[in-house]
Scaffold this active site. Structure first.
Site, short mmCIF file in Angstrom:
data_model
loop_
_atom_site.label_atom_id
_atom_site.label_comp_id
_atom_site.label_asym_id
_atom_site.label_seq_id
_atom_site.Cartn_x
_atom_site.Cartn_y
_atom_site.Cartn_z
N ASN A 28 83.32 135.11 64.02
CA ASN A 28 82.79 133.80 64.40
C ASN A 28 81.72 133.97 65.47
O ASN A 28 81.36 135.09 65.81
CB ASN A 28 83.92 132.89 64.88
CG ASN A 28 84.65 133.51 66.06
OD1 ASN A 28 84.08 133.70 67.11
ND2 ASN A 28 85.92 133.84 65.86
N ASP A 55 91.87 132.37 62.58
CA ASP A 55 93.18 131.88 62.14
C ASP A 55 93.64 132.59 60.87
O ASP A 55 94.82 132.63 60.57
CB ASP A 55 93.09 130.36 61.86
CG ASP A 55 92.96 129.59 63.17
OD1 ASP A 55 93.71 129.91 64.12
OD2 ASP A 55 92.09 128.69 63.26
N LYS A 106 84.60 150.23 49.58
CA LYS A 106 83.67 149.10 49.65
C LYS A 106 83.79 148.25 48.39
O LYS A 106 83.79 148.80 47.27
CB LYS A 106 82.24 149.66 49.78
CG LYS A 106 81.20 148.60 49.93
CD LYS A 106 79.82 149.22 50.06
CE LYS A 106 78.77 148.13 49.97
NZ LYS A 106 77.45 148.67 49.79
N PHE A 134 91.94 126.74 75.04
CA PHE A 134 90.70 126.05 74.74
C PHE A 134 90.88 125.41 73.36
O PHE A 134 91.75 125.83 72.60
CB PHE A 134 89.52 127.03 74.67
CG PHE A 134 88.89 127.29 76.02
CD1 PHE A 134 89.55 128.05 76.97
CD2 PHE A 134 87.64 126.78 76.34
CE1 PHE A 134 88.98 128.29 78.21
CE2 PHE A 134 87.05 127.02 77.56
CZ PHE A 134 87.73 127.77 78.50
N LYS A 141 97.00 120.30 70.12
CA LYS A 141 97.05 121.77 70.32
C LYS A 141 97.84 122.10 71.58
O LYS A 141 98.59 123.07 71.62
CB LYS A 141 95.63 122.34 70.42
CG LYS A 141 95.00 122.50 69.05
CD LYS A 141 93.63 123.12 69.07
CE LYS A 141 93.07 123.11 67.65
NZ LYS A 141 91.68 123.43 67.53
N LYS A 193 101.24 124.39 71.34
CA LYS A 193 101.24 125.75 71.93
C LYS A 193 101.95 125.78 73.28
O LYS A 193 101.92 126.81 73.95
CB LYS A 193 99.79 126.24 72.06
CG LYS A 193 99.12 126.43 70.69
CD LYS A 193 97.63 126.73 70.81
CE LYS A 193 96.93 126.54 69.48
NZ LYS A 193 96.50 127.78 68.87
#
Ligand code: PMT
Length: 397
Positions: free
Chosen positions: A210, A279, A289, A323, A337, A341
C-alpha cells in the site's frame, strides 16, 4: 538578565524569509529569553541589523572580527553562552556548510563551536529544497542529532508553489520552547510503534502493498524519544532514515509484523499502530514466477492476523492506540475499530483529503477517545500531530 535565564542565538541567513526573523526575535525577547542575533552578510541585504538589534535588545553580530568586548574570544563566548541555536531562515548554503563542517564566517564558526542544540528552519525555492544534495545534507544533519523544522507548502516568493516556505513564527517559537525546556513525561515508558506498509508476496518478484511511507510512525517515534520514551519501532519497508536511539525491528509482511510485535509486547507500556497493515495476503505463494498467459489471472486472498486486535485481547494496563485509514464515515468507522480492537484512542484520517494520510508530510485527523471525546484537528505536520497524540496518551497515564 533575561527572566528565563535562557540564551538563544538566532542565526539569520540570506533569504527572502529573513524578514520573518524579526517577529521570531521579538517573540523570544518578549518571552523573557536573552536573544543574540548573528546575521550572515547576505542576510543584511534582506533585513537591517538595526531592526534586529532593536527587537533583541542586543548588538547584532555580522562579522567574525567585529570588536565586541562582551567576550574574550567572540565565537567561543557566544557558543558557550547559548542554550539553543536556531537558524531561521536557513539557506541551502548554510545547511551545506554545517553538514560539511565549514567555518568561514561567524555563524558557521559558532555552529561548530557550540554544544547547544541546533534547530534549522530551511526556507528556499522548492526546486532547491527538493534537490537531492540539499535533502542529503539535511538527512546527514538529522542523523547527527540536529533538529530540522520541515518547511511549509504554498506559494513562494519566487512565484512558484510548492514546499519551501518558512513555517509560521508561532510554530518555530513552540519548537524553540520545547527544545529549551524538554518534556520528560514519557521517561520510564516503553512504546511499541508499528509503522510503514507491509508487503505480501505473490511470487519471488511480485507483492501486494500500500501507499504508506512510514512518515507518521517515524514522527511518533521521534517525538516519543524526545520526551524520554524508549521506542521499539516495528517497521515495514521504508526509504526514510530511521531514528537513532530507537530499537529498530524491520519486517516485510503482516505476519512477520505480528510475530515481532507479539515478541516485544510483554516489554511495553504503550502500543501505537501507525502501520498500514495488509488485511489480506495471497492464499498461496508461488515459488516460481507466475507466468503470464492469455487468460485473466485470479489471485485468491486470505485474511492476515489483526495485529492490534490480537494484542488488545491481552491488554492488561497497557495503553493501546490505533489509526484508521478511512475514505468516509470517519467517526462511525473509527469508533467501531476502537471497540473491536479494545483501544484507548483511535486516530482517524480521511485519506481522500488533500494533505492527509499516505505519503505527505501533513495529516488531518479526528482523535476519538474511549470515553467518547472527539477532537477534530486541522491540517498540521505529522510531527505536530505526533505531539498531540502523545499529549492525549500522557493524559491517560
Ligand atoms: O506512513 P505514512 O505515509 O505517513 O501514512 C500514514 C498512514 C496513512 C499509514 C497512517 O496515518 C494510518 O492511517 N495508519 C493506519 C492505516 C491502516 O492500516 O488503517 P486500518 O483502518 O486498515 O487499520 C486500523 C488499525 O488497525 C491501524 O492502527 C492498523 O495499524 C491496525 N491493523 C490493521 C490491520 C491489521 N491486519 N492489523 C492491524 O494491527
Amino acid at each position: 538578565m533575561s527572566s528565563t535565564n535562557k540564551t538563544v542565538v538566532v542565526g539569520v541567513t540570506g533569504g527572502i524569509a529573513a524578514y520573518k526573523s524579526a517577529e521570531l526575535v521579538s517573540r523570544l525577547y518578549k518571552a523573557g529569553i536573552s536573544v543574540q542575533v548573528i546575521m550572515t552578510e547576505n542576510a543584511t541585504r534582506f533585513i537591517t541589523p538595526l531592526t534586529l538589534r532593536t527587537l533583541s535588545g542586543n548588538p547584532v553580530l555580522t562579522d567574525a572580527f567585529q570588536e565586541d568586548n562582551r567576550w574574550r574570544v567572540q565565537h567561543i563566548g557566544i557558543a558557550e553562552e547559548a542554550d539553543l541555536l536556531v537558524i531561521a531562515p536557513a539557506t541551502a548554503n548554510i545547511i551545506a556548510k554545517i553538514a560539511h563542517g565549514l567555518a568561514d564566517d561567524l555563524l558557521s564558526t559558532v555552529v561548530l563551536a557550540t554544544r547547544a542544540p541546533l534547530l534549522l528552519v530551511p526556507a528556499m525555492n522548492t526546486n532547491m529544497f527538493t534537490n537531492p544534495v540539499v535533502q542529503e545534507n539535511l538527512a546527514t544533519l538529522r542523523k547527527r542529532g540536529f533538529h530540522v523544522l520541515e518547511p511549509d507548502e504554498g506559494e513562494l516568493a519566487c512565484g512558484v508553489s510548492g514546499k519551501g516556505r518558512m513555517p509560521e513564527v508561532d510554530v518555530i517559537f513552540r519548537r524553540v520552547w520545547e527544545l529549551l525546556a524538554p518534556r520528560t513525561d514519557f521517561a520510564g515508558k516503553t512504546l511499541l510503534i508499528t509503522s510503514g506498509p507491509t508487503q505480501e508476496d505473490i511470487d519471488p518478484v511480485r507483492y501486494i502493498t500500500n501507499r504508506s511511507t512510514g512518515r507518521m510512525g517515524l514522527a511518533l517515534a521521534h517525538q516519543a524519544m524526545a520526551r524520554g520514551g524508549k521506542v521499539i519501532l516495528v517497521t515495514g519497508p521504508t526509504n526514510l532514515p530511521l531514528p537513532e536511539g530507537a530499537s529498530i525491528v524491520r519486517v516485510r509482511s503482516a505476519r512477520e509484523m505480528f510475530e515481532r510485535a507479539k515478541e516485544y509486547y510483554p516489554h511495553c507500556d504503550i502500543v501505537i499502530g501507525a502501520a498500514a497493515v495488509a488485511d489480506y495476503r495471497p492464499r498461496t505463494y508461488s515459488e516460481q514466477k507466475v507466468k503470464k498467459s492469455d487468460d485473466d489471472l485470479v489471485i485468491e486472498l486470505t485474511r492476515n492476523p489483526d495485529i492490534l486486535g490480537e494484542l488488545g485481547r491481552d491488554k492488561r494496563n497497557r495503553i493501546l492506540v490505533g489509526f484508521a485509514a478511512e475514505t468516509g464515515d470517519l467517526i462511525a468507522n473509527g469508533e467501531a475499530k476502537m471497540k473491536k480492537k479494545n483501544l484507548d484512542l483511535l486516530v482517524a484520517n480521511d485519506v481522500t483529503l488533500d494533505g492527509a494520510g499516505f505519503g505527505v508530510d501533513t495529516n488531518i485527523v479526528t482523535i476519538i477517545s474511549r470515553k467518547g471525546e472527539i477532537t477534530s484537528l486541522p491540517k498540521m505536520s505529522k510531527d505536530d500531530l505526533a505531539r498531540i497524540i502523545l499529549d492525549k496518551i500522557a493524559e491517560l497515564f
